[in-house]
Scaffold this motif. Structure first.
Motif, PDB file in Angstrom:
ATOM      1  N   ILE A  21       0.866  -1.186   0.000  1.00 49.28           N
ATOM      2  CA  ILE A  21       0.000   0.000   0.000  1.00 49.28           C
ATOM      3  C   ILE A  21       0.895   1.225   0.000  1.00 49.28           C
ATOM      4  N   LEU A  22       0.832   2.016  -1.088  1.00 48.76           N
ATOM      5  CA  LEU A  22       1.689   3.181  -1.234  1.00 48.76           C
ATOM      6  C   LEU A  22       1.122   4.390  -0.505  1.00 48.76           C
ATOM      7  N   LYS A  23      -0.179   4.591  -0.599  1.00 51.75           N
ATOM      8  CA  LYS A  23      -0.804   5.722   0.088  1.00 51.75           C
ATOM      9  C   LYS A  23      -1.875   5.173   1.002  1.00 51.75           C
ATOM     10  N   GLN A  24      -1.642   5.314   2.298  1.00 49.88           N
ATOM     11  CA  GLN A  24      -2.547   4.737   3.273  1.00 49.88           C
ATOM     12  C   GLN A  24      -3.683   5.696   3.588  1.00 49.88           C
ATOM     13  N   PRO A  25      -4.837   5.179   4.026  1.00 49.23           N
ATOM     14  CA  PRO A  25      -5.919   6.084   4.464  1.00 49.23           C
ATOM     15  C   PRO A  25      -5.483   6.878   5.691  1.00 49.23           C
ATOM     16  N   GLU A  26      -5.983   8.105   5.805  1.00 47.41           N
ATOM     17  CA  GLU A  26      -5.555   9.006   6.876  1.00 47.41           C
ATOM     18  C   GLU A  26      -6.695   9.274   7.834  1.00 47.41           C
ATOM     19  N   TYR A  27      -6.327   9.648   9.050  1.00 47.73           N
ATOM     20  CA  TYR A  27      -7.310   9.995  10.082  1.00 47.73           C
ATOM     21  C   TYR A  27      -8.168  11.173   9.602  1.00 47.73           C
ATOM     22  N   LYS A  28      -9.519  11.036   9.780  1.00 51.55           N
ATOM     23  CA  LYS A  28     -10.432  12.065   9.284  1.00 51.55           C
ATOM     24  C   LYS A  28     -11.368  12.506  10.403  1.00 51.55           C
ATOM     25  N   VAL A  29     -11.646  13.839  10.417  1.00 50.63           N
ATOM     26  CA  VAL A  29     -12.683  14.410  11.268  1.00 50.63           C
ATOM     27  C   VAL A  29     -13.655  15.113  10.334  1.00 50.63           C
ATOM     28  N   VAL A  30     -14.937  14.730  10.379  1.00 53.86           N
ATOM     29  CA  VAL A  30     -15.900  15.261   9.416  1.00 53.86           C
ATOM     30  C   VAL A  30     -17.193  15.581  10.147  1.00 53.86           C
ATOM     31  N   GLN A  31     -17.870  16.627   9.667  1.00 52.16           N
ATOM     32  CA  GLN A  31     -19.148  17.012  10.257  1.00 52.16           C
ATOM     33  C   GLN A  31     -20.251  16.070   9.764  1.00 52.16           C
ATOM     34  N   ARG A  32     -21.222  15.871  10.654  1.00 55.13           N
ATOM     35  CA  ARG A  32     -22.368  15.034  10.297  1.00 55.13           C
ATOM     36  C   ARG A  32     -23.091  15.622   9.081  1.00 55.13           C
TER      37      ARG A  32
ATOM     38  N   TRP B 278     -12.722  -3.584   2.154  1.00 51.79           N
ATOM     39  CA  TRP B 278     -12.752  -2.595   3.233  1.00 51.79           C
ATOM     40  C   TRP B 278     -13.482  -3.183   4.426  1.00 51.79           C
ATOM     41  N   LEU B 279     -12.964  -2.920   5.622  1.00 53.76           N
ATOM     42  CA  LEU B 279     -13.584  -3.353   6.864  1.00 53.76           C
ATOM     43  C   LEU B 279     -13.865  -2.136   7.731  1.00 53.76           C
ATOM     44  N   LYS B 280     -14.900  -2.258   8.560  1.00 52.66           N
ATOM     45  CA  LYS B 280     -15.185  -1.229   9.576  1.00 52.66           C
ATOM     46  C   LYS B 280     -15.150  -1.901  10.938  1.00 52.66           C
ATOM     47  N   ASP B 281     -14.252  -1.428  11.779  1.00 48.64           N
ATOM     48  CA  ASP B 281     -14.079  -2.010  13.114  1.00 48.64           C
ATOM     49  C   ASP B 281     -13.881  -3.521  13.034  1.00 48.64           C
ATOM     50  N   ASP B 282     -13.042  -3.945  12.083  1.00 51.81           N
ATOM     51  CA  ASP B 282     -12.675  -5.351  11.859  1.00 51.81           C
ATOM     52  C   ASP B 282     -13.859  -6.216  11.447  1.00 51.81           C
ATOM     53  N   GLY B 283     -14.941  -5.603  11.032  1.00 48.28           N
ATOM     54  CA  GLY B 283     -16.084  -6.346  10.511  1.00 48.28           C
ATOM     55  C   GLY B 283     -16.431  -5.866   9.115  1.00 48.28           C
ATOM     56  N   GLU B 284     -17.435  -6.525   8.508  1.00 45.91           N
ATOM     57  CA  GLU B 284     -17.834  -6.139   7.168  1.00 45.91           C
ATOM     58  C   GLU B 284     -18.435  -4.740   7.167  1.00 45.91           C
TER      59      GLU B 284
ATOM     60  N   ASP C 244      -0.460 -12.970  -1.646  1.00 45.38           N
ATOM     61  CA  ASP C 244      -0.169 -12.193  -0.451  1.00 45.38           C
ATOM     62  C   ASP C 244      -1.213 -11.114  -0.287  1.00 45.38           C
ATOM     63  N   HIS C 245      -1.011 -10.280   0.737  1.00 49.17           N
ATOM     64  CA  HIS C 245      -1.928  -9.178   0.981  1.00 49.17           C
ATOM     65  C   HIS C 245      -1.197  -8.106   1.783  1.00 49.17           C
ATOM     66  N   ASP C 246      -1.819  -6.912   1.837  1.00 54.48           N
ATOM     67  CA  ASP C 246      -1.329  -5.815   2.658  1.00 54.48           C
ATOM     68  C   ASP C 246      -2.537  -5.043   3.146  1.00 54.48           C
ATOM     69  N   SER C 247      -2.400  -4.380   4.286  1.00 59.14           N
ATOM     70  CA  SER C 247      -3.544  -3.672   4.849  1.00 59.14           C
ATOM     71  C   SER C 247      -3.070  -2.411   5.558  1.00 59.14           C
TER      72      SER C 247
ATOM     73  N   CYS D   9      -8.380  -0.902   4.884  1.00 60.42           N
ATOM     74  CA  CYS D   9      -8.371  -1.400   3.508  1.00 60.42           C
ATOM     75  C   CYS D   9      -7.400  -2.573   3.439  1.00 60.42           C
ATOM     76  N   ILE D  10      -7.851  -3.664   2.800  1.00 59.17           N
ATOM     77  CA  ILE D  10      -7.037  -4.869   2.641  1.00 59.17           C
ATOM     78  C   ILE D  10      -6.948  -5.176   1.158  1.00 59.17           C
ATOM     79  N   MET D  11      -5.714  -5.236   0.657  1.00 58.05           N
ATOM     80  CA  MET D  11      -5.504  -5.595  -0.743  1.00 58.05           C
ATOM     81  C   MET D  11      -5.013  -7.044  -0.780  1.00 58.05           C
ATOM     82  N   ASN D  12      -5.818  -7.916  -1.365  1.00 58.80           N
ATOM     83  CA  ASN D  12      -5.491  -9.341  -1.449  1.00 58.80           C
ATOM     84  C   ASN D  12      -5.145  -9.711  -2.885  1.00 58.80           C
ATOM     85  N   THR D  13      -4.117 -10.561  -3.016  1.00 58.30           N
ATOM     86  CA  THR D  13      -3.890 -11.278  -4.270  1.00 58.30           C
ATOM     87  C   THR D  13      -3.912 -12.755  -3.942  1.00 58.30           C
ATOM     88  N   THR D  14      -3.709 -13.584  -4.944  1.00 63.93           N
ATOM     89  CA  THR D  14      -3.722 -15.029  -4.704  1.00 63.93           C
ATOM     90  C   THR D  14      -2.530 -15.473  -3.869  1.00 63.93           C
TER      91      THR D  14
END
Length: 1268
Positions: free
Chosen positions: A522-533, A555-561, A597-600, A590-595
């Protein structure tokens, strides 16, 4: 002693030396069917085999070997001849016994069974299988006396279940099949008894029932209920605990290794004691221990030797405690230390060992057998040496194959294992699939297999690419099983590897391939975000991976789907969330899977409250601006833009369009779409185009206006990327070849000067390609070709910048011509009178001169000696390369001629020489005509003509007839056989005035044909009137005129006609159908008129109508009801009189109540003899009904006697005659409350003045008039 020790050491060293060799060679599964192999038991019944006496006994014994083994059995140590017992059979290709117990009890077959499987290479034996019948005996009948105890004492309720096989499961229940509640005070022991540490008053009950469930037969037995009565006569003092079970201060218990140990301590005392357990010689095994029955039972599963020792149970209450020590000894049936002995496959001259290593307590003894015979009694073999639990083989020779049995036993059980020694000579072979591809990520380790087989065991060597040297050093590791390992794989390790297996008998090679792939990062990782409702947020996750691997982004949210929400938009390298809510807060991964290996990577989203905003107005977005083209390449460009104002509705997507100023000026085309969260797009372009781009934005309201176009981006010309599609070859004439294709569009041309290179050649070895260049067209015609010859075709696109890719070869044929040969060996087989089968030999393909479409059969009937082509009766086509076909629908007894022709895409070939066949006789058709020529009172004459389709020689006719009554029911059938030359017959002695139905059919030797039918009537009896109607009458009522009659005619359609008498000629008769009836009600007749009425019977269309005599019906006039009665003087006067009478009645009633006087009943009866008279009762001014009957029945409308009964005789009406039935009630004094209504008109007519009706105001007035 020293010599014995040295001998054992030598044996041990030899075992160690040969251990590797013995374990290295196994016969693979896919070779076991090819190589000789001694028997191996694969399936057998358990040692202790408990059978269900209700089902057939099945004792399993299956084995494998090459050749397939034969089977035999022993029973109780002697040979069991299954063929001599008709109840016993053996499954085919198996040793499994099936015992039919329908004729013999199952217990007859109890015993110890052993199966033997043998072939020419050895003999294997099964375990001793002890077959016992399951038993579920009944409880012995006993009379259990009630148990009476004082409250607070202890109590034991014995269960004592019958001994079953296997032992039953015990539980206590009541009469309602509910389990009795158990607690620290009341519990069930391991032997099934029910223990009370102290009894309470609520323990009194009469349904303590012990149940025994026998699991094998699924039956439940019940003990007689036990009655317990707890008395509370004298209080019992509290007491310290004492043990009910076990007794004394100590006891002992023996358990087998691997079994379950259960120990129990049940104590009595008041208050109820608590139980605790400890191990005096160590700790309790935490992961194998459990406490049951409120800590009264200690259970240890999978017992081992470490569980031996002393265990203490302690019972304790407020008054003291008591202890009991249980000494546990652990014994062990024999068990394997390193598994059973393994089969040996040895080559001649090799060495090996069989090891049968087991343990047990006490120490087990070991015995060896060969092919089922004790090894000491087997033939001597110098290559074999037995050393306690090991058999050592040295320098084995061909013919030494055998099966060895190892039996290990002690007092608690035995182990029996078969292991064969198979002496084989086999050249090496590699079992790993050839050309297998291994893929591995760089810097990871890889294992490449070289699974092999051979005898002797092959030696494995590896080579890479050019085979310069063997691979046996860094970075390669060669394992004993032939596997090659690379601990850290690098790109340079990719390539072709060769595995070589060799022994004294040969050599075998196998090739595999290794591909080392780049890791996923993963070259560019997701960054911490603060957003208004309510706002949108985007997490980016850009990945680099090996281009040959297909990535999958998750993509997972709180280690779940991720939630299933359309607001969450997943793209190839981002996650967008629109209209964010508080529930969206969390950690996104974010998890990138191939047949391979993977990275997250993860980032957190925090949602904060939005600032108050004014009323929201939603509009279409403004168009994007600032279009820029970057990253310009020959076939692609990067387009970026700035989004316009969203107008409070988030942009869902952007639409990118293009215009090609070179080829399609003025036309915009959709190129691609990107999510609304993106502002860049990578556009793939074609060569030789002048592009301008524009962008449109879409939100929930709609599409924006288009942006201003970008600057022109010109792509350079290039050679074509593709060739024309849809290349076909066909002929329009017998000597040409038309090559056609779908031309490229201007956008696909990739450059100026587009033209096509057309190539063709005959499809034969050594033929050369012919080439021609044509302009931008779609076909080319090759003339002067041979007729129907296969061609190979290619069409290549070419422009000024080069040729397109090498075109694919298409196939076609030159033009067709008519076939020049007819089918030969044409013949017909007649199957029946209407069906024949035609056979022919196929025409050689080179004489068809085209695509074979099929064969046609022309056939016709021969009416003379010459045939005209214009009289072909039928043509049947049979598509494809058929050699026969069916001709259906033929005429029986007919001479047919036919020929067969082959046809192709051009047309029909020449006909074959005509052939003929005759169809046999069939059933004839219907007679041509069938009429009645003479009809009298009791006879008819029938005439007919022969069938048009005789279909053979007419052998006669069959005439059947039967009468038909008025309701169309058929009577009995009469049958008459007639000669073939007859065409008429007279039937005498028929019934007069009767309809008959006749059936006539013709016959040939084949059978009778279809019948022709006719219906006809005999002439009516002259004594009867001509009309079939009689006793015609009428009656006029309120509903209309009722017309009645009698009818004896045969016709089915009957209707009544009526018309106003003396009506003018233009008025028509009115009709009403009355089929099947003898009367009809004519409604809607006008009053004051007279009508003429008659009945009509209608038969078939060719028969005359039958009419009755006419009847005149007069309908009386109805008085006019148009006068308003409310305006008539007589009506007004009547109403005034009624009002006056009611007033007088009320005055008299008032006077009588004030006087309190009564009228004698007898005087009233004498003065008023009118039965309708209803006197008024003195006490309440109501009116009663008196009867002359001396029983003095209750007056109608008066109260009943206080007991609520009402007497009635036959003249009384039921209470149900009033209101809605007899749903009456009685008042508090017993009187009846009912609903009353006036009597019906029908009752008035039937009963006259004797009807009893409820009091009403009108009756009251009548009675008053009589009274006064």
């Amino acid at each position: 002693m020293m010599m014995e020790w040295r001998r054992r050491m030598d044996a041990a060293l030899l075992v160690l030396l040969l251990g590797h060799l013995a374990a290295a060679l196994e016969v693979p599964l896919d070779l076991r069917e090819e190589l000789p192999q001694p028997p191996t038991i694969t399936h057998q019944s358990p040692k202790d085999y408990i059978i269900d006496p209700r089902e057939n006994i099945i004792i399993h014994c299956d084995a494998k070997g090459k050749p397939h083994p034969s089977f035999s059995w022993t029973r109780n140590g002697t040979h069991f001849d299954t063929e001599q017992d008709s109840n016993v059979s053996m499954r085919p290709h198996s040793g499994t016994l099936i015992v039919d117990i329908s004729r013999e009890k199952a217990e007859h077959y109890e015993g110890i069974y052993q199966c033997t499987a043998r072939n020419k290479h050895g003999t294997a034996v099964s375990n001793n299988i002890v077959v016992r019948q399951s038993r579920s005996p009944l409880w012995s009948k006993e009379k259990i006396k009630p148990i009476v105890v004082q409250e607070g004492v202890s109590l034991v309720l014995p269960c004592q279940p019958p001994a079953g096989l296997p032992p039953p499961i015990i539980f206590w229940m009541d009469n309602n099949f509910q389990r009795l509640p158990q607690s620290r005070r009341v519990s069930q022991s391991l032997n099934g008894d029910l223990y009370f540490s102290n009894v309470l008053r609520e323990d009194s009950r009469n349904d303590y029932i012990c149940y025994a469930r026998f699991p094998h037969t699924q039956t439940i037995q019940q003990k007689q209920p036990i009655v317990v009565k707890v008395l509370n006569q004298a209080p019992v003092d509290d007491r310290r605990p004492t043990f009910l079970i076990p007794t004394g201060t100590s006891s002992s218990k023996t358990v087998l290794r691997g079994h379950t140990l259960e120990m129990e301590c049940i104590a009595e005392g008041l208050p109820t004691p608590e139980i605790a357990w400890t191990k005096m010689s160590g700790d309790l095994p935490a992961n194998r221990i459990s406490f049951l029955h409120y800590n009264k039972t200690l259970r240890i599963v999978n017992v081992s030797e470490s569980d031996a020792g002393d265990y203490r149970c302690t019972a304790k209450n407020q008054l003291g405690s008591v202890h009991h020590t249980i000494h546990v000894s652990v014994k062990a049936a024999p068990y394997w230390i390193s598994g059973p002995p393994r089969n040996l496959v040895l080559a001649p001259g090799e060495n090996g060992v069989l090891t049968c290593r087991a343990s047990g307590t006490p120490k087990p003894s070991i015995t060896w057998a060969m092919n089922g015979i004790p090894i000491e009694n087997s033939p001597k073999d110098l290559s074999r040496k037995v050393e306690d639990d090991t058999v050592i083989f040295t320098d084995v020779q061909t013919g030494s194959s055998a099966v060895y049995q190892c039996n290990i036993s002690n007092d608690y059980g035995y182990l029996l294992s078969n292991a064969f020694v198979n002496v084989l000579s086999e050249p090496p072979r590699v079992l790993t699939p050839a050309n297998k591809v291994y893929q591995v990520i760089r810097n990871h380790h890889v294992l490449m297999d070289c699974s092999s087989f051979g005898s002797p065991i092959p030696k494995i060597t590896w080579f890479k690419d050019s085979r310069s040297s063997t691979l046996d050093g860094d970075p390669y590791i060669l394992h004993d099983n032939g596997t090659l390992e690379i601990h850290v794989a690098q790109a340079r390790n990719s390539g072709k590897y060769t595995c070589v297996a060799r022994n004294q008998l040969g050599i075998y090679e196998n090739h595999v391939y290794l591909e080392v792939k780049e890791p996923t990062r993963i070259l560019k990782q997701p960054e911490y975000k603060v957003v208004q409702r309510g706002r949108a947020v985007v997490f980016e996750c850009k990945v680099k991976h090996d281009p040959s691997l297909i990535p999958t982004m998750t993509w997972l949210k709180d280690d779940g789907e991720l939630p299933d929400d359309e607001r969450l938009i997943v793209d190839s390298d981002s996650l967008a969330i629109t209209d964010v809510t508080e529930n969206d807060a969390g950690v996104y991964t974010c998890i990138m899977n191939t047949t391979l290996d993977h990275d997250s990577a993860s980032a957190e989203l925090t949602v904060v409250e939005a600032t108050p905003t004014p009323a929201v107005v939603y509009e279409r977005p403004d168009p994007p601006t600032d279009l820029e083209l970057t990253d310009q390449k020959k076939r692609s460009v990067q387009l970026t833009w700035t989004p316009g104002d969203e107008h409070n509705s988030p942009i869902q997507k952007f639409l990118i369009q293009y215009e090609d100023l070179l080829h399609h000026r003025g036309h915009w085309h959709n190129l691609t779409e990107v999510p609304g969260t993106k502002t860049t797009a990578h556009l793939k372009l074609s060569p030789y185009a002048h592009y301008i781009f524009r962008v449109l934005a879409l939100n929930a309201v709609g599409l924006s206006q288009s942006s201003f176009p970008s600057r022109v981006y010109r792509t350079d010309p290039a050679a074509p990327d593709q060739n024309p599609t849809g290349v076909h070859g066909y002929g329009t004439e017998h000597n040409n070849l038309v090559i056609s294709w779908k031309p490229l569009s201007g956008h696909q041309s990739n450059g100026p000067g587009l033209h096509y290179r057309v190539m063709w050649r005959e499809k034969m070895a050594g033929s050369d390609w012919n080439t021609v260049t044509v302009a931008n067209t779609s076909k080319f015609v090759v003339s002067g070709t041979p007729t129907f010859v296969p061609y190979e075709l290619k069409v290549q696109a070419v422009n000024d910048y080069g040729d397109g890719p090498e075109p694919a070869v298409a196939h076609g044929f030159s033009g067709e011509d008519l076939p020049i040969a007819a089918p030969e060996n044409v013949q017909a087989v007649v199957l029946n009178s209407t069906l024949a089968e035609v056979h022919w030999d196929p025409v050689p393909s080179h004489l068809i001169r085209g695509h074979l479409k099929g064969y046609k059969v022309y056939y016709w009937r021969e009416h003379g000696h010459k045939h005209s082509p214009d009289h072909v009766e039928g043509i049947l086509s049979f598509s494809g390369n058929h050699t026969h076909g069916m001709l259906p629908g033929l005429h029986p007894f007919t001479l047919y001629a036919f020929n067969v022709r082959v046809y192709n895409g051009k047309g029909d070939g020449p006909p074959s020489p005509p052939q003929q066949f005759n169809t046999p006789e069939g059933v004839p058709g219907q007679p041509t005509s069938f009429v009645v020529t003479d009809s009298s009172l009791d006879s008819l004459t029938l005439e007919w003509s022969p069938p048009h389709d005789r279909n053979g020689h007419i052998t006669g006719y069959t005439l059947k007839y039967q009468p038909v009554n008025n309701s169309n029911e058929l009577g009995p059938v009469e049958e008459l056989a007639l000669a073939a030359n007859e065409t008429s017959v007279t039937l005498p002695n028929l019934k007069y005035s009767t309809r008959y139905k006749f059936y006539l059919n013709a016959k040939t030797v084949t059978g009778a044909g279809p019948a022709i039918s006719q219906e006809v009537d005999t002439i009516m009896d002259e004594a009867r009137p001509v009309s079939p109607f009689g006793n015609l009458s009428s009656s006029v009522g309120e509903e209309g005129a009722l017309i009645s009659w009698e009818y004896w005619g045969p016709e089915k359609n009957i209707y009544v006609e009526y018309i106003v008498e003396n009506s003018e000629g233009e008025e028509e008769w009115q009709k009403e159908f009355v089929n099947g009836s003898q009367n009809v009600m004519l409604k809607g007749l006008k009053g004051g008129l007279s009508y003429r009425v008659r009945l009509v019977a209608k038969g078939h269309h060719d028969q005359p109508l039958h009419c009755s005599k006419e009847l005149v019906v007069k309908v009386p006039a109805v008085a006019s009801r148009q006068v308003d009665i409310a305006t008539q003087g007589w009506f007004i006067g009547l109403m005034c009189a009624i009002a006056l009478l009611i007033l007088i009645l009320l005055i008299i009633c008032f006077i009588q109540r004030n006087k309190g006087g009564k009228y004698p009943v007898k005087e009233k009866e004498d003065a008023h003899t009118d039965p309708e008279f209803q006197p008024m009762k003195d006490d309440d001014c109501t009116f009663g009904e008196y009867s002359d009957n001396e029983d003095h029945k209750p007056l109608k409308g008066s109260r009943t006697p206080s007991n609520g009964t009402v007497k009635r005789d036959d003249s009384d009406l039921s209470l149900a005659d009033y209101g809605e039935g007899g749903d009456g009630q009685f008042n508090e004094d017993g009187s009846f409350i009912g609903q009353y209504s006036g009597k019906s008109a029908s009752r008035d007519t039937a009963e006259g003045h004797e009807s009893s009706e409820a009091p009403s105001p009108i009756n009251a007035m009548n009675s008053l008039n009589s009274f006064v």
